[in-house]
Design a protein around this motif. Sequence first.
Motif, PDB file in Angstrom:
ATOM      1  N   THR A  86       0.841  -1.198   0.000  1.00 55.21           N
ATOM      2  CA  THR A  86       0.000   0.000   0.000  1.00 55.21           C
ATOM      3  C   THR A  86       0.878   1.251   0.000  1.00 55.21           C
ATOM      4  O   THR A  86       2.009   1.231   0.484  1.00 55.21           O
ATOM      5  CB  THR A  86      -0.950   0.027   1.207  1.00 55.21           C
ATOM      6  N   ASN A  96      -0.642  -0.544  -4.723  1.00 54.78           N
ATOM      7  CA  ASN A  96      -1.755   0.306  -4.281  1.00 54.78           C
ATOM      8  C   ASN A  96      -1.277   1.718  -4.019  1.00 54.78           C
ATOM      9  O   ASN A  96      -0.246   1.925  -3.376  1.00 54.78           O
ATOM     10  CB  ASN A  96      -2.387  -0.244  -3.009  1.00 54.78           C
ATOM     11  N   ILE A 154      -7.660   2.312   0.958  1.00 54.77           N
ATOM     12  CA  ILE A 154      -7.540   1.142   1.831  1.00 54.77           C
ATOM     13  C   ILE A 154      -7.958   1.442   3.266  1.00 54.77           C
ATOM     14  O   ILE A 154      -7.984   0.541   4.103  1.00 54.77           O
ATOM     15  CB  ILE A 154      -6.120   0.544   1.784  1.00 54.77           C
ATOM     16  N   LEU A 175      -8.705  -4.529  -2.450  1.00 57.62           N
ATOM     17  CA  LEU A 175      -7.260  -4.717  -2.524  1.00 57.62           C
ATOM     18  C   LEU A 175      -6.915  -6.200  -2.496  1.00 57.62           C
ATOM     19  O   LEU A 175      -6.125  -6.698  -3.314  1.00 57.62           O
ATOM     20  CB  LEU A 175      -6.590  -3.995  -1.351  1.00 57.62           C
ATOM     21  N   ASN A 188       1.935  -2.958   4.652  1.00 57.98           N
ATOM     22  CA  ASN A 188       1.145  -1.769   4.960  1.00 57.98           C
ATOM     23  C   ASN A 188       2.088  -0.574   5.076  1.00 57.98           C
ATOM     24  O   ASN A 188       2.920  -0.516   5.986  1.00 57.98           O
ATOM     25  CB  ASN A 188       0.381  -1.960   6.268  1.00 57.98           C
TER      26      ASN A 188
END
Length: 303
Positions: free
Chosen positions: A13, A37, A74, A83, A99
């Motif tokens: 992400t 992402n 997200i 996702l 993350n």
Amino acid sequence: MTGLCEGRVVVVTGAGRGLGRAHALAFAAEGARVVVNDLGVGLDGTGVCARPAQQVAEEIRAIGGEAVAHDGDIATTEGAASLVSTALDAFGRLDTLVNNAGFLRDRMLVNLGEDDWDAVVRVHLKGHFLPLRHAAAQWRAEAKAGRVPRARVVNTTSGAGLLGSVGQGNYAAAKAGIVGLTLVAAAELARYGVQVNAIAPAARTRMTERTFADAMAAPAEGRFDAMAPSSVSPLVVWLGSAASSGVTGQVFEADGGRITVMEGWRPGPSAGRAARRTPEEAGAAARELLAAAEPPGPVYGAR
């Protein structure tokens, strides 16, 4: 490269720029298929643009790798769910979640507005929780079906979350929360074949360039750039690979080419008593214990 992540599917992400981009490229170089992402927001979280995620996915494909872009938010249930489904639809599996997404809205506490607090806590803390929750549900289902995964989660905390940082009360609180989330997730998800760790990186990115402009200046051409985002990524790739078997519930600081295992809160000096203390006696005991304790590290930016 060694092919350390050959066959693995990795979601990163906030991978359109900075650390996230470096992580995505590093995973791809080691053979992973990557879901990139990024919501494409500005430094303060405003504005939306799909291009950063698309550009990194294109970079990976240009070097012979496999990648798809995801530009969902997200920090929403819908975005986090999509996702995970993007990884499953594109590549048939999910092995690693990194993350990393976040932004800053720095203010001294007396000037920190409620909206700035909510926005930063949302993207960092909720933006870790929701992807983790949806990925964990997928891995739990696999484990219950008899296909125990070798899944990995790498969360992103910060020195601000470990020591505090003047002018960053919202960011420090969110990053400290990520450490707590990491420890709980590592304990709860181990039964499903999931390892969860966190890194506290220091690198020259658009989020840090104003705060650490001098310390993070680029070196002369041809010299090792310890503060480049790519200097953090090798540790993230290893933690996200099957090679990190047995490592979970840990926090690592990655700073200028140095890797440090961070040791969190542990019981220090202690004093018991059979009878209730007066406030004065409690204060005297506290001062005696503090004299024997290790002093805390300095808060970033404190004078």
